[in-house]
Motif scaffolding. Structure first.
Motif, mmCIF file in Angstrom:
data_model
loop_
_atom_site.group_PDB
_atom_site.id
_atom_site.type_symbol
_atom_site.label_atom_id
_atom_site.label_comp_id
_atom_site.label_asym_id
_atom_site.label_seq_id
_atom_site.Cartn_x
_atom_site.Cartn_y
_atom_site.Cartn_z
ATOM 1 N N ILE A 233 45.230 22.558 19.801
ATOM 2 C CA ILE A 233 44.528 21.738 18.858
ATOM 3 C C ILE A 233 45.487 20.007 20.047
ATOM 4 N N ASN A 234 44.204 19.454 19.612
ATOM 5 C CA ASN A 234 44.482 17.878 19.850
ATOM 6 C C ASN A 234 44.396 16.865 18.350
ATOM 7 N N TYR A 235 45.206 15.997 18.105
ATOM 8 C CA TYR A 235 45.269 15.207 16.395
ATOM 9 C C TYR A 235 46.160 14.014 17.065
ATOM 10 N N GLY A 236 45.732 13.173 16.023
ATOM 11 C CA GLY A 236 46.748 12.136 15.534
ATOM 12 C C GLY A 236 45.702 10.601 16.160
ATOM 13 N N THR A 237 44.725 10.543 15.627
ATOM 14 C CA THR A 237 44.121 9.675 15.890
ATOM 15 C C THR A 237 43.418 8.947 14.736
ATOM 16 N N CYS A 238 43.367 9.771 14.328
ATOM 17 C CA CYS A 238 42.117 9.866 12.840
ATOM 18 C C CYS A 238 42.649 9.166 11.776
ATOM 19 N N CYS A 273 48.759 10.109 21.279
ATOM 20 C CA CYS A 273 48.983 8.472 21.616
ATOM 21 C C CYS A 273 48.053 7.802 21.622
ATOM 22 N N LYS A 274 47.975 6.040 20.639
ATOM 23 C CA LYS A 274 46.896 5.273 21.022
ATOM 24 C C LYS A 274 47.521 3.922 20.611
ATOM 25 N N ASN A 278 49.019 4.328 16.476
ATOM 26 C CA ASN A 278 49.847 5.081 15.826
ATOM 27 C C ASN A 278 51.159 4.460 16.740
ATOM 28 N N GLN A 279 51.247 3.548 17.690
ATOM 29 C CA GLN A 279 52.117 3.548 17.946
ATOM 30 C C GLN A 279 53.242 2.031 17.914
ATOM 31 N N ALA A 280 53.067 1.523 16.971
ATOM 32 C CA ALA A 280 53.958 0.341 16.042
ATOM 33 C C ALA A 280 53.680 1.062 14.527
ATOM 34 N N PRO A 281 55.150 0.266 14.263
ATOM 35 C CA PRO A 281 55.517 0.577 13.108
ATOM 36 C C PRO A 281 54.687 0.250 11.551
ATOM 37 N N GLU A 282 53.455 -0.628 12.381
ATOM 38 C CA GLU A 282 52.572 -1.324 11.953
ATOM 39 C C GLU A 282 51.362 -0.969 12.136
ATOM 40 N N ASP A 283 51.242 0.000 12.669
ATOM 41 C CA ASP A 283 49.714 1.047 12.836
ATOM 42 C C ASP A 283 49.564 2.095 12.100
ATOM 43 N N PRO A 284 48.577 2.506 11.183
ATOM 44 C CA PRO A 284 48.375 3.558 10.482
ATOM 45 C C PRO A 284 48.687 4.685 10.480
ATOM 46 N N ASN A 285 49.149 5.658 11.305
ATOM 47 C CA ASN A 285 49.285 6.513 11.873
ATOM 48 C C ASN A 285 50.695 6.861 12.772
ATOM 49 N N TYR A 286 51.104 6.290 12.596
ATOM 50 C CA TYR A 286 52.792 5.830 12.823
ATOM 51 C C TYR A 286 53.429 6.820 12.564
ATOM 52 N N GLU A 287 54.247 7.273 11.341
ATOM 53 C CA GLU A 287 54.724 7.614 10.616
ATOM 54 C C GLU A 287 54.050 9.532 11.539
ATOM 55 N N LEU A 288 53.269 9.713 11.176
ATOM 56 C CA LEU A 288 52.936 10.689 11.686
ATOM 57 C C LEU A 288 53.536 10.838 13.038
ATOM 58 N N ALA A 305 49.538 12.852 24.085
ATOM 59 C CA ALA A 305 48.729 12.630 25.698
ATOM 60 C C ALA A 305 48.016 11.271 25.024
ATOM 61 N N ASN A 306 48.543 10.278 26.128
ATOM 62 C CA ASN A 306 48.272 9.465 27.031
ATOM 63 C C ASN A 306 46.642 9.010 26.739
ATOM 64 N N ILE A 307 46.248 8.401 25.918
ATOM 65 C CA ILE A 307 45.169 7.806 25.568
ATOM 66 C C ILE A 307 44.927 6.102 26.456
ATOM 67 N N ASP A 308 46.446 5.578 26.202
ATOM 68 C CA ASP A 308 46.111 4.065 26.992
ATOM 69 C C ASP A 308 46.177 4.275 28.276
ATOM 70 N N ALA A 309 46.886 5.102 29.048
ATOM 71 C CA ALA A 309 46.506 5.370 30.466
ATOM 72 C C ALA A 309 44.863 4.688 31.356
#
Length: 655
Positions: A233-238, A273-274, A278-288, A305-309
């Motif tokens: 299962i992949n998740y993390g960006t919603c 990861c995007k 979710n990669q910086a403290p100001e990002d909405p899913n950073y705590e997740l 998984a690195n979406i930014d690669a």
């Protein structure tokens, strides 16, 4: 009819009898442990192996091209899942859960209505996984489970809210379904008590549903030998509040563990990861993201998984979560499609063959002492010949797959799990749909190949590293050219070698003898990885392996091994993951030992005695969780084959 003499027929029959006896009486433990997820010593496991081995024999003796059989027998090429060859079965798939849940589905034994709660939705996810697993032989994955399940948070919230209004007798204006959503803070003003109660109940229900999903995916055997479905299962960006709750609940359930607190083996979990999400403290899913670090430090999952690669960002559309890079847990990647479906759900990999680079290196390098300088021209000539044979085998197998009728993979086609399958009649050919899948050529043993060719592997010498990278790019260019020639999605795979690793090595050692740094261990190093026994820093290993991800467009993964109890140093764990992402590693994970005492439940690093309760290994079998080819197994010493056991013992820590 087989075109063989009477003498050959008698010999073949005798060989099959010996093989059957070996399986029934478990004379060969490695044979029984080819797949760490299968109990090869159980009744159903033996039955599965008997059928599997005859299917392999039939494929080699009746179906496969002669040149491919000769290459396999000569240890140059390996055909994965050979037992599925004659059937035309497909490998793996990303399931469109959003579509199936929204409209309902039929398992073949009865129809299932669309769910009206998050509890039912998560239960149906497990049923869909199980139903699809039986239509194929490889992994089944959800590429955006947070997005797919978010709508069912609101269905549960509405029920809880309306019930609360009745019980608490709060007056409320007319509210449409669009207004009655978990994230509508305006309800706090009109019906504060009902709103708070409904939110609390929805959060509790979601956590319970996630816990049930994790338990189901670890307990429902769907294939012979007691195999659990190979789920990812992949998740993390919603970033909706509903999607965030799904992510949080899945992480909570994983951290909590199974019934007695054990680390769940399935599903393989991947946190996407995007930057900006979710990669910086100001990002909405950073705590997740931070919570995913905590979870991985305790449970080995999720991977990252690195979406930014760059290889993944090329397909990314911020308006369509189906274009976000996701992966099968083992590493399979299928996002690109020359026919335009540059998205994930509804397709998968069809099959793959792997090249034994080590054998080619031995025959054309300096390892045998026959030459002072490697014959690079001879190597590449031999490599291209092996690639041609592997490619011929993939096309031959693809033609068998494409000739199948839709009813052969009933659930997958009838329910549109493979996109477009729902439009086919039962007897229609699947050929026009399967072209969206991928055919892959894999490779194993870059490290040992370099050692055989040049006397050093690619982590020991910068020039050798460049030669190794050039070799992988050569294979990628070959795949690209064949994709144009055949007008199919032909890709290069960094093979996850479980049973294969030791098979190649054993035969090459018999042929060439023990060669230091090449055939002197019981396994070959996975794909392009730095050898597990080679000492170097974590950052250096990441930097050495990162460039290999881009050419491996069928999938790749990099690991590092941590020393000590990773859960006690989550900041270091976080920095390692961030460093890998910054170096454009496409898919990454951290290995660390998780041992469990069955007496007191202590988890961490356990020697011969539990540090918490003094229970001894001699009297109590400690559960030692380790990773193999992307997934975990609870006791590697009894479930891994001997080559993988040896590899695990050789693994050094990257400090």
């Amino acid at each position: 009819m087989l075109n063989v003499s009477i003498e050959e027929s008698i010999l073949q029959e005798a060989a099959l009898v010996r093989l059957a006896e070996s399986i029934i009486d478990v004379h060969d433990e490695d044979h029984a442990r080819e797949n760490a997820n299968l109990n090869g010593e159980s009744f159903s496991g033996k039955m599965s192996k008997l059928g599997s081995e005859f299917s392999k024999w039939y494929a080699k003796n009746v179906i496969m091209p002669k040149a491919l059989v000769e290459a396999v027998d000569s240890n140059y090429v390996y055909v994965h899942d050979l037992d599925q060859y004659v059937l035309g079965t497909t490998n793996c798939i990303f399931i469109p859960f959003g579509k199936l849940l929204e409209r309902g589905f039929n398992t073949g034994n009865g129809s299932v209505r669309p769910p009206n709660s998050i509890t039912t939705a998560m239960a149906l996810v497990a049923i869909i996984f199980q139903s699809q697993q039986n239509a194929q032989y490889g992994g089944v994955s959800a590429n955006k489970l947070d997005w797919d399940l978010a709508p069912y948070i609101n269905k549960s919230f509405r029920k809880h809210f309306r019930k609360a209004l009745l019980v608490l007798q709060e007056n409320a204006p007319y509210l449409s379904d669009d207004q009655l959503v978990f994230s509508n803070k305006g309800l706090q003003d009109t019906c504060p008590e009902s709103y708070q109660h409904a939110r609390k109940q929805t959060i509790e229900e979601t956590n319970q549903a996630a816990e049930a999903l994790i338990h189901n995916l670890n307990t429902m055997s769907s294939r012979a030998g007691g195999q659990i479905p190979f789920t990812s299962i992949n998740y993390g960006t919603c970033t909706s509040e509903e999607g965030r709750l799904v992510i949080d609940a899945l992480l909570n359930a994983t951290i909590k563990g199974l019934g007695n607190g054990e680390t769940p083996v399935f599903p393989i979990q991947i946190f996407k990861c995007k930057k900006g999400v979710n990669q910086a403290p100001e990002d909405p899913n950073y705590e997740l993201f931070l919570k995913s670090i905590e979870c991985s430090s305790k449970r080995l999952y999720p991977n990252f998984a690195n979406i930014d690669a760059p290889i993944n960002l090329a397909y990314y559309n911020p308006e369509d979560p189906d274009t976000e890079f996701a992966t099968m847990g083992c590493r399979t990647r299928v996002i690109g499609d020359r026919f335009g479906r540059n998205r994930l759900s509804g397709k998968g990999n069809l099959s793959f063959n792997t090249i034994n680079l080590v054998k080619l290196g031995i025959e054309n390098g300096i390892a045998l002492g026959k030459r002072q300088v490697a014959d690079e021209a001879g190597f590449y000539t031999a490599l291209e010949k092996c690639l041609d044979i592997a490619m011929m085998g993939l096309i031959h197998r693809y033609n068998i797959q494409a000739a199948q009728q839709a009813k052969a993979s009933d659930f997958m086609m009838r329910e549109g799990v493979w996109e477009g399958g729902e439009k086919l009649a039962a007897t229609d050919s699947v050929a026009d749909l399967l072209k969206h899948g991928s055919l892959s050529i894999g490779f194993i043993g870059i490290a040992e190949c370099m050692k055989a060719m040049y006397g050093k592997h690619h982590a020991e010498d910068a020039e050798v590293h460049e030669r190794a990278l050039a070799m992988v790019r050569f294979m990628r260019s070959y795949c690209d050219a064949k994709a144009e020639e055949h007008d199919l999605n032909i890709t290069l795979f960094a093979t996850p070698a479980e049973g294969l690793s030791g098979k190649f090595t054993k035969i090459d050692r018999q042929t060439y003898g023990v060669i230091e740094g090449v055939t002197d261990r019981d396994y070959y190093t996975n794909s392009y990885h730095v050898p597990v026994y080679y000492h170097l820093k974590a950052a250096k290993k990441i930097q050495l392996e990162a460039p290999f991800h881009e050419p491996c467009n069928a999938g790749a993964i990099s690991y590092i091994e941590l020393d000590g109890n990773a859960r006690n140093n989550q900041l270091a764990f976080l920095r390692i993951v961030q460093f890998a992402l910054a170096n454009d590693v496409s898919y990454f994970s951290v290995n660390h030992p998780i041992d469990r005492c069955p007496v007191c439940g202590y988890e961490g690093i356990i020697g011969s005695v539990c540090p918490n309760c003094n229970a001894s290994e001699e009297r109590h079998a400690f559960r030692r969780l380790r990773r193999v080819t992307g997934y975990l197994t609870g006791d590697y010493q009894t479930r891994f084959n001997m080559a993988k056991v040896a590899e695990v013992k050789d693994r050094v820590k990257h400090l």
